[in-house]
Write a protein that holds these residues in place. Structure first.
Motif, PDB file in Angstrom:
ATOM      1  N   LEU A  37       0.842  -1.204   0.000  1.00 53.97           N
ATOM      2  CA  LEU A  37       0.000   0.000   0.000  1.00 53.97           C
ATOM      3  C   LEU A  37       0.875   1.251   0.000  1.00 53.97           C
ATOM      4  CD1 LEU A  37      -2.993   1.015   0.203  1.00 53.97           C
ATOM      5  CD2 LEU A  37      -2.564   1.295   2.641  1.00 53.97           C
ATOM      6  N   HIS A  87       1.049   4.221  -2.736  1.00 54.88           N
ATOM      7  CA  HIS A  87       0.850   5.643  -2.408  1.00 54.88           C
ATOM      8  C   HIS A  87       2.016   6.483  -2.923  1.00 54.88           C
ATOM      9  CE1 HIS A  87      -2.190   4.802   1.086  1.00 54.88           C
ATOM     10  NE2 HIS A  87      -2.697   4.607  -0.112  1.00 54.88           N
ATOM     11  N   ILE A 131      -5.508   6.782  -3.906  1.00 56.91           N
ATOM     12  CA  ILE A 131      -5.734   5.634  -3.006  1.00 56.91           C
ATOM     13  C   ILE A 131      -6.411   4.509  -3.784  1.00 56.91           C
ATOM     14  CG2 ILE A 131      -5.896   7.179  -1.006  1.00 56.91           C
ATOM     15  CD1 ILE A 131      -8.947   6.438  -0.906  1.00 56.91           C
ATOM     16  N   HIS A 132      -6.201   3.279  -3.337  1.00 58.69           N
ATOM     17  CA  HIS A 132      -6.832   2.118  -3.978  1.00 58.69           C
ATOM     18  C   HIS A 132      -8.308   2.063  -3.601  1.00 58.69           C
ATOM     19  CE1 HIS A 132      -7.992  -2.074  -4.644  1.00 58.69           C
ATOM     20  NE2 HIS A 132      -6.972  -2.203  -5.467  1.00 58.69           N
ATOM     21  N   LEU A 159      -8.675  -2.208  -1.040  1.00 58.70           N
ATOM     22  CA  LEU A 159      -7.568  -3.176  -1.011  1.00 58.70           C
ATOM     23  C   LEU A 159      -7.859  -4.303  -0.018  1.00 58.70           C
ATOM     24  CD1 LEU A 159      -4.991  -3.578  -2.587  1.00 58.70           C
ATOM     25  CD2 LEU A 159      -3.738  -2.547  -0.703  1.00 58.70           C
ATOM     26  N   ASP A 182      -7.053   5.142   3.143  1.00 60.35           N
ATOM     27  CA  ASP A 182      -6.713   3.837   2.564  1.00 60.35           C
ATOM     28  C   ASP A 182      -6.145   2.903   3.648  1.00 60.35           C
ATOM     29  OD1 ASP A 182      -7.096   2.796   0.045  1.00 60.35           O
ATOM     30  OD2 ASP A 182      -5.121   3.347  -0.746  1.00 60.35           O
ATOM     31  N   CYS A 188      -7.723  -0.730   4.947  1.00 61.58           N
ATOM     32  CA  CYS A 188      -6.966  -1.980   5.110  1.00 61.58           C
ATOM     33  C   CYS A 188      -7.031  -2.512   6.544  1.00 61.58           C
ATOM     34  CB  CYS A 188      -5.509  -1.788   4.698  1.00 61.58           C
ATOM     35  SG  CYS A 188      -5.313  -1.627   2.924  1.00 61.58           S
ATOM     36  N   TYR A 222       3.863  -0.446   6.621  1.00 64.41           N
ATOM     37  CA  TYR A 222       3.480   0.771   5.893  1.00 64.41           C
ATOM     38  C   TYR A 222       4.412   1.923   6.312  1.00 64.41           C
ATOM     39  CZ  TYR A 222       0.681   4.612   4.026  1.00 64.41           C
ATOM     40  OH  TYR A 222       0.273   5.727   3.329  1.00 64.41           O
TER      41      TYR A 222
END
Ligand SMILES: Nc1ncnc2c1ncn2[C@@H]1O[C@H](COP(=O)(O)OP(=O)(O)OP(=O)(O)O)[C@@H](O)[C@H]1O
Ligand SMILES: N[C@@H](CCO)C(=O)O
Length: 327
Positions: free
Chosen positions: A125, A129, A191-192, A195, A224, A228, A252
């Motif tokens: 992630l 980003h 952002i996804h 996810l 995001d 997650c 992260y």
């Protein structure tokens, strides 16, 4: 994904004539997922995924998704590449729906994610980003605070069929989240926004790819992270697993450290993320199209997660230490 729209073999073969993908050998619908129609294609040139974009996807947004995948892949993120047809365009139409073909990624999504998977997702992630920082196209998040009320309105009348008093619970939570508390000044980027474990492939313990960018947009990066936390750090009985959360957040943070303001906002962002998925699942649960090959996801899983986040007093409850991330 799912199969909402069927495609006959001769229609598919005709469609493929626009591409340089060889002859169609076989294809089958993919039952997993809930948003779009997907087929796995085998041609003489290899394996590919064909997506027919359905209801929640606006046609105008498709160039964003397709260009984003190309951008991320070019910046070191392992994700599918859109396949261009002979006219140079990745987007065409099949059965009246926008359709695109993307490359097939090897790997398996983890059915029972462990802390090692969570660390892989944290790193993946953060990489996404960072890689998205110089992506030029913008897309607003249609499913942020302002988008939740219409979902609630669409489901409110029947919400209590799913669980007694769910309507009142959702209404109160929405009033709170839309009453001025939602952050507006945290770092933003691509952002996804979805996810989940079925969108992350692993080969062994190693993340091999990220798929499904159909909710990707510009929003707070920490949102995001909160999505997650919801998707990866709870057990099947919906209890929170702080070991997984710590593994995810530490991984992260090694690539992109959360600011103090982002850390402080995590419990609130996690509530928002939980209600977003609670609401979309509730709408889907109450509106399964007749004949569709799809298994709607349990909205109440997100009710329980939301209740947990409501009880959280600070990001320490997610495994973060006050001074920042633990090494
Ligand atoms: N590029 C790819 N390579 C290999 N398999 C893929 C790829 N894209 C999709 N799939 C397969 O299709 C399934 C569903 O894909 P995807 O998650 O994109 O669909 P969706 O309807 O948008 O789902 P969701 O409900 O997660 O939003 C995946 O779980 C995977 O099995
Ligand atoms: N990942 C979503 C479905 C796609 O938006 C969910 O689990 O509710």
């Amino acid at each position: 994904m799912a199969v909402y729209t069927d495609v006959a073999a001769d229609e598919l073969a005709d469609f493929l004539k626009q591409y340089d993908l060889g002859e169609l050998l076989s294809y089958k619908g993919i039952a997993e997922g809930v948003e779009n129609t997907n087929f796995l294609l085998h041609t003489t040139k290899g394996s590919f995924i064909l997506t027919l974009y359905e209801k929640r996807v606006a046609k105008n947004d498709l160039p964003f998704f397709l260009a984003l995948m190309t951008h991320l892949a070019e910046h070191g993120v392992s994700c599918p590449l859109p396949v261009k047809a002979r006219d140079g365009e990745p987007l065409h139409e099949l059965q009246g729906r926008p359709a695109a073909i993307i490359t097939f990624l090897e790997g398996i999504w983890p059915r029972k994610p462990n802390a090692v998977h969570c660390a892989g997702v944290g790193e993946g992630l953060a990489r996404m980003h960072l890689a998205g920082a110089d992506f030029a196209i913008k897309r607003a998040n249609a499913l942020s605070v302002a988008g939740w009320r219409p979902l609630f309105d669409a489901a409110a009348d029947r919400a209590d069929e799913v669980q007694p008093d769910l309507r009142a619970f959702l209404s109160a939570e929405l009033d709170y989240l839309s009453g001025g508390v939602w952050p507006t000044d945290l770092p933003e980027g691509v952002i996804h926004a979805d996810l989940f474990n079925d969108n992350v492939f692993f080969l062994g313990d190693k993340l091999s790819g990220i798929i499904d960018f159909t909710f990707a947009c510009n929003d707070m990066l920490a949102y995001d992270v909160a999505i997650c936390l919801n998707a990866w750090c709870f057990e099947p009985d919906h209890s929170f697993n702080v070991t997984k959360a710590r593994a995810f957040l530490n991984a992260y943070g090694r690539l992109r450290k959360l600011s103090e303001a982002e850390e402080a906002a995590l419990p609130l962002l996690a509530r928002g993320a939980a209600i977003r998925f609670l609401l979309t699942r509730l709408v889907d649960w109450l509106n399964v199209p007749p004949g569709a090959l799809v298994k709607p996801k349990d909205p109440l899983e997100y009710f329980r997660k939301l209740r947990f986040h409501q009880s959280v007093s600070s990001a320490r409850d997610y495994g973060l230490m006050p001074s920042g991330l633990v090494a």
